[in-house]
Design a protein around this motif. Structure first.
Motif, PDB file in Angstrom:
ATOM      1  N   LEU A   6      24.134 -24.903 -26.661  1.00  0.00           N
ATOM      2  CA  LEU A   6      24.649 -25.089 -25.413  1.00  0.00           C
ATOM      3  C   LEU A   6      26.065 -24.234 -25.412  1.00  0.00           C
ATOM      4  CD1 LEU A   6      24.443 -26.491 -22.667  1.00  0.00           C
ATOM      5  CD2 LEU A   6      25.777 -28.346 -23.700  1.00  0.00           C
ATOM      6  N   VAL A   7      25.855 -23.078 -24.318  1.00  0.00           N
ATOM      7  CA  VAL A   7      26.977 -22.266 -24.119  1.00  0.00           C
ATOM      8  C   VAL A   7      27.528 -21.985 -23.014  1.00  0.00           C
ATOM      9  CG1 VAL A   7      26.317 -20.952 -26.283  1.00  0.00           C
ATOM     10  CG2 VAL A   7      25.675 -20.071 -24.101  1.00  0.00           C
ATOM     11  N   GLY A   8      28.548 -21.560 -22.696  1.00  0.00           N
ATOM     12  CA  GLY A   8      29.051 -21.432 -21.288  1.00  0.00           C
ATOM     13  C   GLY A   8      30.471 -21.274 -21.450  1.00  0.00           C
ATOM     14  N   ASP A   9      31.302 -20.834 -20.624  1.00  0.00           N
ATOM     15  CA  ASP A   9      32.791 -20.437 -20.448  1.00  0.00           C
ATOM     16  C   ASP A   9      33.426 -21.813 -20.219  1.00  0.00           C
ATOM     17  OD1 ASP A   9      35.089 -18.951 -20.597  1.00  0.00           O
ATOM     18  OD2 ASP A   9      34.426 -17.717 -18.759  1.00  0.00           O
ATOM     19  N   ASN A  10      34.694 -21.936 -20.365  1.00  0.00           N
ATOM     20  CA  ASN A  10      35.652 -23.082 -20.060  1.00  0.00           C
ATOM     21  C   ASN A  10      35.211 -23.432 -18.855  1.00  0.00           C
ATOM     22  OD1 ASN A  10      36.553 -22.755 -22.695  1.00  0.00           O
ATOM     23  ND2 ASN A  10      38.429 -21.758 -22.043  1.00  0.00           N
ATOM     24  N   VAL A  69      22.209 -21.672 -21.214  1.00  0.00           N
ATOM     25  CA  VAL A  69      23.617 -21.243 -20.704  1.00  0.00           C
ATOM     26  C   VAL A  69      23.912 -21.998 -19.548  1.00  0.00           C
ATOM     27  CG1 VAL A  69      24.832 -19.298 -19.825  1.00  0.00           C
ATOM     28  CG2 VAL A  69      23.151 -18.846 -21.615  1.00  0.00           C
ATOM     29  N   LEU A  70      24.956 -22.598 -19.477  1.00  0.00           N
ATOM     30  CA  LEU A  70      25.574 -23.139 -18.188  1.00  0.00           C
ATOM     31  C   LEU A  70      26.724 -22.319 -17.595  1.00  0.00           C
ATOM     32  CD1 LEU A  70      26.275 -26.897 -19.081  1.00  0.00           C
ATOM     33  CD2 LEU A  70      24.511 -26.092 -17.679  1.00  0.00           C
ATOM     34  N   ARG A  71      26.618 -22.194 -16.413  1.00  0.00           N
ATOM     35  CA  ARG A  71      27.563 -21.425 -15.701  1.00  0.00           C
ATOM     36  C   ARG A  71      27.687 -22.191 -14.302  1.00  0.00           C
ATOM     37  NH1 ARG A  71      30.473 -17.086 -14.496  1.00  0.00           N
ATOM     38  NH2 ARG A  71      30.375 -16.227 -12.259  1.00  0.00           N
ATOM     39  N   LEU A  72      29.362 -22.602 -14.132  1.00  0.00           N
ATOM     40  CA  LEU A  72      29.690 -23.214 -12.954  1.00  0.00           C
ATOM     41  C   LEU A  72      29.009 -24.485 -12.645  1.00  0.00           C
ATOM     42  CD1 LEU A  72      30.218 -20.097 -10.558  1.00  0.00           C
ATOM     43  CD2 LEU A  72      31.914 -21.264 -12.017  1.00  0.00           C
ATOM     44  N   GLY A  73      28.542 -25.203 -13.674  1.00  0.00           N
ATOM     45  CA  GLY A  73      28.005 -26.464 -13.778  1.00  0.00           C
ATOM     46  C   GLY A  73      26.260 -26.271 -13.462  1.00  0.00           C
ATOM     47  N   ARG A  74      25.881 -25.127 -13.601  1.00  0.00           N
ATOM     48  CA  ARG A  74      24.361 -24.891 -13.323  1.00  0.00           C
ATOM     49  C   ARG A  74      23.742 -24.284 -14.525  1.00  0.00           C
ATOM     50  NH1 ARG A  74      22.791 -25.538  -7.691  1.00  0.00           N
ATOM     51  NH2 ARG A  74      24.420 -25.811  -6.659  1.00  0.00           N
ATOM     52  N   ASN A  75      22.545 -24.548 -14.372  1.00  0.00           N
ATOM     53  CA  ASN A  75      21.890 -23.622 -15.559  1.00  0.00           C
ATOM     54  C   ASN A  75      21.518 -22.182 -15.334  1.00  0.00           C
ATOM     55  OD1 ASN A  75      19.406 -26.294 -15.519  1.00  0.00           O
ATOM     56  ND2 ASN A  75      20.408 -25.641 -17.265  1.00  0.00           N
ATOM     57  N   SER A  92      29.050 -24.120 -28.691  1.00  0.00           N
ATOM     58  CA  SER A  92      30.137 -23.095 -29.425  1.00  0.00           C
ATOM     59  C   SER A  92      30.122 -21.937 -28.490  1.00  0.00           C
ATOM     60  CB  SER A  92      29.038 -22.686 -30.835  1.00  0.00           C
ATOM     61  OG  SER A  92      29.876 -21.721 -31.444  1.00  0.00           O
ATOM     62  N   HIS A  93      31.573 -21.416 -28.690  1.00  0.00           N
ATOM     63  CA  HIS A  93      32.179 -20.311 -28.127  1.00  0.00           C
ATOM     64  C   HIS A  93      31.512 -19.163 -28.941  1.00  0.00           C
ATOM     65  CE1 HIS A  93      34.301 -23.131 -25.457  1.00  0.00           C
ATOM     66  NE2 HIS A  93      34.085 -21.724 -24.591  1.00  0.00           N
ATOM     67  N   ASN A  94      31.199 -19.101 -30.152  1.00  0.00           N
ATOM     68  CA  ASN A  94      31.164 -18.058 -31.167  1.00  0.00           C
ATOM     69  C   ASN A  94      29.561 -17.477 -30.987  1.00  0.00           C
ATOM     70  OD1 ASN A  94      30.519 -16.687 -33.623  1.00  0.00           O
ATOM     71  ND2 ASN A  94      32.553 -17.633 -34.461  1.00  0.00           N
ATOM     72  N   ILE A 114      23.124 -12.770 -23.448  1.00  0.00           N
ATOM     73  CA  ILE A 114      23.585 -14.149 -23.516  1.00  0.00           C
ATOM     74  C   ILE A 114      24.795 -14.117 -22.662  1.00  0.00           C
ATOM     75  CG2 ILE A 114      24.437 -16.101 -24.806  1.00  0.00           C
ATOM     76  CD1 ILE A 114      22.286 -15.347 -26.804  1.00  0.00           C
ATOM     77  N   ILE A 115      25.949 -13.237 -23.149  1.00  0.00           N
ATOM     78  CA  ILE A 115      27.231 -12.846 -22.638  1.00  0.00           C
ATOM     79  C   ILE A 115      27.028 -12.611 -21.162  1.00  0.00           C
ATOM     80  CG2 ILE A 115      29.380 -11.310 -22.612  1.00  0.00           C
ATOM     81  CD1 ILE A 115      28.904 -11.303 -25.428  1.00  0.00           C
ATOM     82  N   SER A 116      26.243 -11.861 -20.522  1.00  0.00           N
ATOM     83  CA  SER A 116      25.843 -11.579 -19.252  1.00  0.00           C
ATOM     84  C   SER A 116      25.718 -12.974 -18.381  1.00  0.00           C
ATOM     85  CB  SER A 116      25.026 -10.647 -19.156  1.00  0.00           C
ATOM     86  OG  SER A 116      25.070  -9.299 -19.345  1.00  0.00           O
ATOM     87  N   ALA A 117      24.679 -13.670 -19.005  1.00  0.00           N
ATOM     88  CA  ALA A 117      24.504 -14.935 -18.444  1.00  0.00           C
ATOM     89  C   ALA A 117      25.554 -15.846 -18.447  1.00  0.00           C
ATOM     90  CB  ALA A 117      23.448 -15.837 -19.126  1.00  0.00           C
ATOM     91  N   ILE A 118      26.504 -15.931 -19.285  1.00  0.00           N
ATOM     92  CA  ILE A 118      27.643 -16.741 -19.396  1.00  0.00           C
ATOM     93  C   ILE A 118      28.927 -16.210 -18.264  1.00  0.00           C
ATOM     94  CG2 ILE A 118      29.766 -17.206 -20.774  1.00  0.00           C
ATOM     95  CD1 ILE A 118      27.700 -17.278 -23.222  1.00  0.00           C
ATOM     96  N   THR A 119      28.823 -15.077 -18.313  1.00  0.00           N
ATOM     97  CA  THR A 119      30.000 -14.314 -17.435  1.00  0.00           C
ATOM     98  C   THR A 119      29.553 -14.162 -15.895  1.00  0.00           C
ATOM     99  OG1 THR A 119      29.387 -12.107 -17.954  1.00  0.00           O
ATOM    100  CG2 THR A 119      31.148 -13.219 -19.237  1.00  0.00           C
TER     101      THR A 119
END
Length: 257
Positions: free
Chosen positions: A37-41, A215-221, A200-202, A235-240
């Motif tokens: 389960l990944v995503g930005d802070n 990937v979670l972004r702004l509280g959504r899938n 993880s962030h790694n 994956i990074i593109s989905a996170i950002t």
């Protein structure tokens, strides 16, 4: 039902006052599977994990356990179902030895007296089953390395025979060798048929052990990926939320050469 996920979240939402933290989030975890389960802070990872662990039940949506809808209103309910959570702070007692930490709150007693022999034997058996190398189960936890402490915390979560283990940033602040110890343990949990949610962030760690990435972004899938078929850049593109960033530009330069 055959093939039913052990844990399935459907349309889970959570609000704190005027702030909508999670909106219509889905997640599935199967037996013998590691889901990262990944995503930005601020993406909502901690809130989602707390909803599963019974710390902060969702306001809307459904949680299904082995195909049946459940209400996880407290950590004890989650543990009773078979959900174990290892938080980043580990909650270990430095003044106790490994045995004392493993059985803290779950002590084995014989005629109202602590059965130290039985607890030590069970501790050794558990660590041996997981191939965890620690000098002695009677060594104070304060003297263990970061990786060893993490493996003790994970081992403690297994005493309740869970079916799902949630690991919150288990390799944060660990060195290379210690990280390898923890990732090896994650793989052994999968081999034993447990479902694992790895926060993880790694991305290196994620790609090393995860079967799928949510990937979670702004509280959504914002995407579900099969690790073997997905690049780190995707994956990074989905996170950002952006297709143009330093990582993707670097990749594009490499392909143009």
């Amino acid at each position: 039902m055959a093939g039913e996920p052990v844990l399935a979240l459907r349309g889970v939402s959570k609000r704190f006052g005027a702030v909508q933290v999670l909106t219509d989030v889905d997640l599935e975890v199967n037996r013998g599977e590691v889901v990262a389960l990944v995503g930005d802070n601020g993406a909502g990872k901690s809130t989602l994990i707390k909803a599963i662990a019974g710390v902060g039940p969702p306001d809307e949506g459904e949680i299904r356990w082995e195909g049946k809808p459940v209400s996880i209103g407290s950590p004890s309910v989650a543990q009773g179902l078979g959900i174990a959570t290892v938080y980043q702070d580990l909650a270990l007692c430095d003044n106790l030895d490994v045995v004392g930490n493993l059985f803290l709150g779950r002590e084995i007693r014989r005629f109202s007296i602590l059965d130290e022999v039985a607890m030590e034997a069970r501790a050794q058996e558990l660590l041996r089953t997981l191939s965890i190398k620690i000098p002695s189960v009677r060594i104070p936890v304060a003297s263990l390395s970061g990786g060893q402490r993490q493996t003790v915390a994970i081992s403690r979560s297994l005493l309740g025979a869970p079916k799902i283990v949630i690991l919150d940033e288990p390799t944060a602040a660990l060195g290379v060798e210690q990280t390898a110890q923890v990732l090896d343990l994650v793989e052994r949990l999968r081999e034993q048929g447990l479902g694992v949610i790895l926060i993880s962030h790694n991305m290196v760690d994620v790609r090393a052990v995860a079967d799928r990435v949510a990937v979670l972004r702004l509280g959504r899938n914002n995407g579900f990926f099969t690790t073997a078929d997905t690049t780190q850049e995707e994956i990074i593109s989905a996170i950002t939320g952006a297709t143009d960033n330093a990582v993707t530009r670097r990749q594009a330069k490499g392909e143009a050469r």
